[in-house]
Design a protein around this motif. Structure first.
Motif, PDB file in Angstrom:
ATOM      1  N   THR A  81       0.824  -1.205   0.000  1.00 50.72           N
ATOM      2  CA  THR A  81       0.000   0.000   0.000  1.00 50.72           C
ATOM      3  C   THR A  81       0.860   1.257   0.000  1.00 50.72           C
ATOM      4  O   THR A  81       0.587   2.211  -0.735  1.00 50.72           O
ATOM      5  CB  THR A  81      -0.936  -0.004   1.220  1.00 50.72           C
ATOM      6  OG1 THR A  81      -1.715  -1.195   1.214  1.00 50.72           O
ATOM      7  CG2 THR A  81      -1.856   1.193   1.224  1.00 50.72           C
ATOM      8  N   ALA A  82       1.907   1.261   0.815  1.00 50.86           N
ATOM      9  CA  ALA A  82       2.794   2.432   0.859  1.00 50.86           C
ATOM     10  C   ALA A  82       3.482   2.649  -0.484  1.00 50.86           C
ATOM     11  O   ALA A  82       3.617   3.797  -0.950  1.00 50.86           O
ATOM     12  CB  ALA A  82       3.820   2.249   1.970  1.00 50.86           C
ATOM     13  N   ALA A  83       3.910   1.577  -1.131  1.00 56.94           N
ATOM     14  CA  ALA A  83       4.579   1.709  -2.430  1.00 56.94           C
ATOM     15  C   ALA A  83       3.612   2.241  -3.475  1.00 56.94           C
ATOM     16  O   ALA A  83       3.975   3.107  -4.294  1.00 56.94           O
ATOM     17  CB  ALA A  83       5.151   0.369  -2.857  1.00 56.94           C
ATOM     18  N   SER A  84       2.375   1.752  -3.469  1.00 52.12           N
ATOM     19  CA  SER A  84       1.412   2.231  -4.479  1.00 52.12           C
ATOM     20  C   SER A  84       1.041   3.690  -4.232  1.00 52.12           C
ATOM     21  O   SER A  84       0.864   4.454  -5.189  1.00 52.12           O
ATOM     22  CB  SER A  84       0.167   1.356  -4.481  1.00 52.12           C
ATOM     23  OG  SER A  84      -0.567   1.543  -3.298  1.00 52.12           O
ATOM     24  N   VAL A  85       0.947   4.106  -2.990  1.00 54.68           N
ATOM     25  CA  VAL A  85       0.674   5.515  -2.690  1.00 54.68           C
ATOM     26  C   VAL A  85       1.839   6.381  -3.157  1.00 54.68           C
ATOM     27  O   VAL A  85       1.639   7.476  -3.698  1.00 54.68           O
ATOM     28  CB  VAL A  85       0.380   5.709  -1.193  1.00 54.68           C
ATOM     29  CG1 VAL A  85       0.403   7.177  -0.796  1.00 54.68           C
ATOM     30  CG2 VAL A  85      -0.963   5.092  -0.834  1.00 54.68           C
ATOM     31  N   ALA A  86       3.064   5.896  -2.968  1.00 60.64           N
ATOM     32  CA  ALA A  86       4.235   6.661  -3.418  1.00 60.64           C
ATOM     33  C   ALA A  86       4.248   6.790  -4.942  1.00 60.64           C
ATOM     34  O   ALA A  86       4.551   7.867  -5.484  1.00 60.64           O
ATOM     35  CB  ALA A  86       5.506   5.980  -2.934  1.00 60.64           C
ATOM     36  N   VAL A  87       3.913   5.722  -5.652  1.00 58.08           N
ATOM     37  CA  VAL A  87       3.870   5.785  -7.114  1.00 58.08           C
ATOM     38  C   VAL A  87       2.785   6.755  -7.564  1.00 58.08           C
ATOM     39  O   VAL A  87       2.990   7.558  -8.492  1.00 58.08           O
ATOM     40  CB  VAL A  87       3.654   4.370  -7.705  1.00 58.08           C
ATOM     41  CG1 VAL A  87       3.299   4.433  -9.181  1.00 58.08           C
ATOM     42  CG2 VAL A  87       4.880   3.513  -7.485  1.00 58.08           C
ATOM     43  N   CYS A  88       1.640   6.721  -6.914  1.00 56.67           N
ATOM     44  CA  CYS A  88       0.562   7.657  -7.268  1.00 56.67           C
ATOM     45  C   CYS A  88       0.991   9.099  -7.018  1.00 56.67           C
ATOM     46  O   CYS A  88       0.698  10.001  -7.821  1.00 56.67           O
ATOM     47  CB  CYS A  88      -0.690   7.344  -6.464  1.00 56.67           C
ATOM     48  SG  CYS A  88      -1.510   5.830  -6.971  1.00 56.67           S
ATOM     49  N   ALA A  89       1.697   9.335  -5.911  1.00 57.39           N
ATOM     50  CA  ALA A  89       2.144  10.693  -5.606  1.00 57.39           C
ATOM     51  C   ALA A  89       3.128  11.196  -6.654  1.00 57.39           C
ATOM     52  O   ALA A  89       3.052  12.357  -7.093  1.00 57.39           O
ATOM     53  CB  ALA A  89       2.777  10.733  -4.218  1.00 57.39           C
ATOM     54  N   VAL A  90       4.051  10.348  -7.062  1.00 55.16           N
ATOM     55  CA  VAL A  90       5.023  10.748  -8.085  1.00 55.16           C
ATOM     56  C   VAL A  90       4.311  11.016  -9.408  1.00 55.16           C
ATOM     57  O   VAL A  90       4.626  11.982 -10.115  1.00 55.16           O
ATOM     58  CB  VAL A  90       6.114   9.663  -8.237  1.00 55.16           C
ATOM     59  CG1 VAL A  90       6.953   9.906  -9.477  1.00 55.16           C
ATOM     60  CG2 VAL A  90       6.986   9.619  -7.006  1.00 55.16           C
ATOM     61  N   SER A  94       4.168  14.578 -11.297  1.00 57.53           N
ATOM     62  CA  SER A  94       4.659  14.721 -12.672  1.00 57.53           C
ATOM     63  C   SER A  94       3.591  15.366 -13.557  1.00 57.53           C
ATOM     64  O   SER A  94       3.917  16.210 -14.403  1.00 57.53           O
ATOM     65  CB  SER A  94       5.056  13.357 -13.206  1.00 57.53           C
ATOM     66  OG  SER A  94       5.367  13.435 -14.561  1.00 57.53           O
ATOM     67  N   ILE A  95       2.353  14.956 -13.398  1.00 60.85           N
ATOM     68  CA  ILE A  95       1.267  15.527 -14.208  1.00 60.85           C
ATOM     69  C   ILE A  95       1.110  17.013 -13.900  1.00 60.85           C
ATOM     70  O   ILE A  95       0.960  17.848 -14.808  1.00 60.85           O
ATOM     71  CB  ILE A  95      -0.048  14.755 -13.963  1.00 60.85           C
ATOM     72  CG1 ILE A  95       0.046  13.376 -14.556  1.00 60.85           C
ATOM     73  CG2 ILE A  95      -1.242  15.506 -14.534  1.00 60.85           C
ATOM     74  CD1 ILE A  95      -1.122  12.468 -14.193  1.00 60.85           C
ATOM     75  N   LEU A  96       1.151  17.370 -12.641  1.00 61.38           N
ATOM     76  CA  LEU A  96       0.996  18.773 -12.267  1.00 61.38           C
ATOM     77  C   LEU A  96       2.184  19.605 -12.733  1.00 61.38           C
ATOM     78  O   LEU A  96       2.032  20.769 -13.124  1.00 61.38           O
ATOM     79  CB  LEU A  96       0.823  18.900 -10.748  1.00 61.38           C
ATOM     80  CG  LEU A  96      -0.509  18.381 -10.191  1.00 61.38           C
ATOM     81  CD1 LEU A  96      -0.514  18.487  -8.664  1.00 61.38           C
ATOM     82  CD2 LEU A  96      -1.672  19.169 -10.761  1.00 61.38           C
ATOM     83  N   SER A  98       4.095  19.000 -15.398  1.00 61.73           N
ATOM     84  CA  SER A  98       4.032  19.163 -16.847  1.00 61.73           C
ATOM     85  C   SER A  98       2.891  20.080 -17.250  1.00 61.73           C
ATOM     86  O   SER A  98       2.922  20.672 -18.328  1.00 61.73           O
ATOM     87  CB  SER A  98       3.879  17.796 -17.543  1.00 61.73           C
ATOM     88  OG  SER A  98       2.627  17.255 -17.223  1.00 61.73           O
ATOM     89  N   ASP A  99       1.890  20.210 -16.403  1.00 64.54           N
ATOM     90  CA  ASP A  99       0.763  21.111 -16.680  1.00 64.54           C
ATOM     91  C   ASP A  99       1.187  22.574 -16.577  1.00 64.54           C
ATOM     92  O   ASP A  99       0.622  23.422 -17.263  1.00 64.54           O
ATOM     93  CB  ASP A  99      -0.350  20.805 -15.677  1.00 64.54           C
ATOM     94  CG  ASP A  99      -1.690  20.658 -16.348  1.00 64.54           C
ATOM     95  OD1 ASP A  99      -1.712  20.563 -17.571  1.00 64.54           O
ATOM     96  OD2 ASP A  99      -2.709  20.606 -15.620  1.00 64.54           O
ATOM     97  N   ARG A 100       2.149  22.882 -15.754  1.00 59.92           N
ATOM     98  CA  ARG A 100       2.574  24.257 -15.548  1.00 59.92           C
ATOM     99  C   ARG A 100       3.382  24.764 -16.740  1.00 59.92           C
ATOM    100  O   ARG A 100       3.506  25.970 -16.942  1.00 59.92           O
ATOM    101  CB  ARG A 100       3.411  24.366 -14.274  1.00 59.92           C
ATOM    102  CG  ARG A 100       2.594  24.160 -13.024  1.00 59.92           C
ATOM    103  CD  ARG A 100       3.455  24.295 -11.781  1.00 59.92           C
ATOM    104  NE  ARG A 100       2.692  23.896 -10.604  1.00 59.92           N
ATOM    105  CZ  ARG A 100       3.227  23.563  -9.454  1.00 59.92           C
ATOM    106  NH1 ARG A 100       4.541  23.546  -9.322  1.00 59.92           N
ATOM    107  NH2 ARG A 100       2.476  23.224  -8.428  1.00 59.92           N
ATOM    108  N   ARG A 101       3.985  23.905 -17.496  1.00 58.59           N
ATOM    109  CA  ARG A 101       4.839  24.328 -18.614  1.00 58.59           C
ATOM    110  C   ARG A 101       4.094  24.795 -19.761  1.00 58.59           C
ATOM    111  O   ARG A 101       3.165  24.905 -20.254  1.00 58.59           O
ATOM    112  CB  ARG A 101       5.743  23.184 -19.056  1.00 58.59           C
ATOM    113  CG  ARG A 101       6.793  22.884 -18.037  1.00 58.59           C
ATOM    114  CD  ARG A 101       7.685  21.778 -18.552  1.00 58.59           C
ATOM    115  NE  ARG A 101       8.601  21.375 -17.493  1.00 58.59           N
ATOM    116  CZ  ARG A 101       9.406  20.371 -17.592  1.00 58.59           C
ATOM    117  NH1 ARG A 101       9.417  19.638 -18.666  1.00 58.59           N
ATOM    118  NH2 ARG A 101      10.220  20.067 -16.624  1.00 58.59           N
TER     119      ARG A 101
END
Length: 101
Positions: A81-90, A94-96, A98-101
């Protein structure tokens, strides 16, 4: 508005205390004589034979293995669960980014 509203003092009912009851001692009744108990046995209540010791050791070992497996599986579930939450956070970061550019 925030102050509690109390009733005026003269509307409270008067306190009536009951009169103390007259003292009347109970008649004396002696306790019955104790009943003698059976003599204690000298032999132990549980007799362990080699077969019962082997069964007890095997049951204890099985219990330790089951409890260990349950605890390890719970730890593994927390780690996944901790690993999947970390992957989701990354991914969200990344999406946010790339959205700023």
């Amino acid at each position: 508005m925030l102050k509690p509203k109390y009733p005026p003092q003269d509307t409270a009912p008067p306190l009536i205390t009951p009169a103390p009851a007259a003292y009347s001692p109970a008649p004396y009744n002696p306790a019955p004589a104790p009943v003698p108990s059976a003599p204690a046995s000298n032999r132990p209540t549980v007799q362990l034979t080699p077969g019962s010791l082997l069964t007890l050791a095997a049951g204890g070992g099985a219990l330790v293995l089951v409890v260990g497996a349950v605890l390890v599986s719970m730890l593994l579930a927390v780690a996944i669960t901790a690993a999947s939450v970390a992957v989701c956070a990354v991914t969200v970061r990344s999406i946010l980014k790339s959205d700023r550019r």
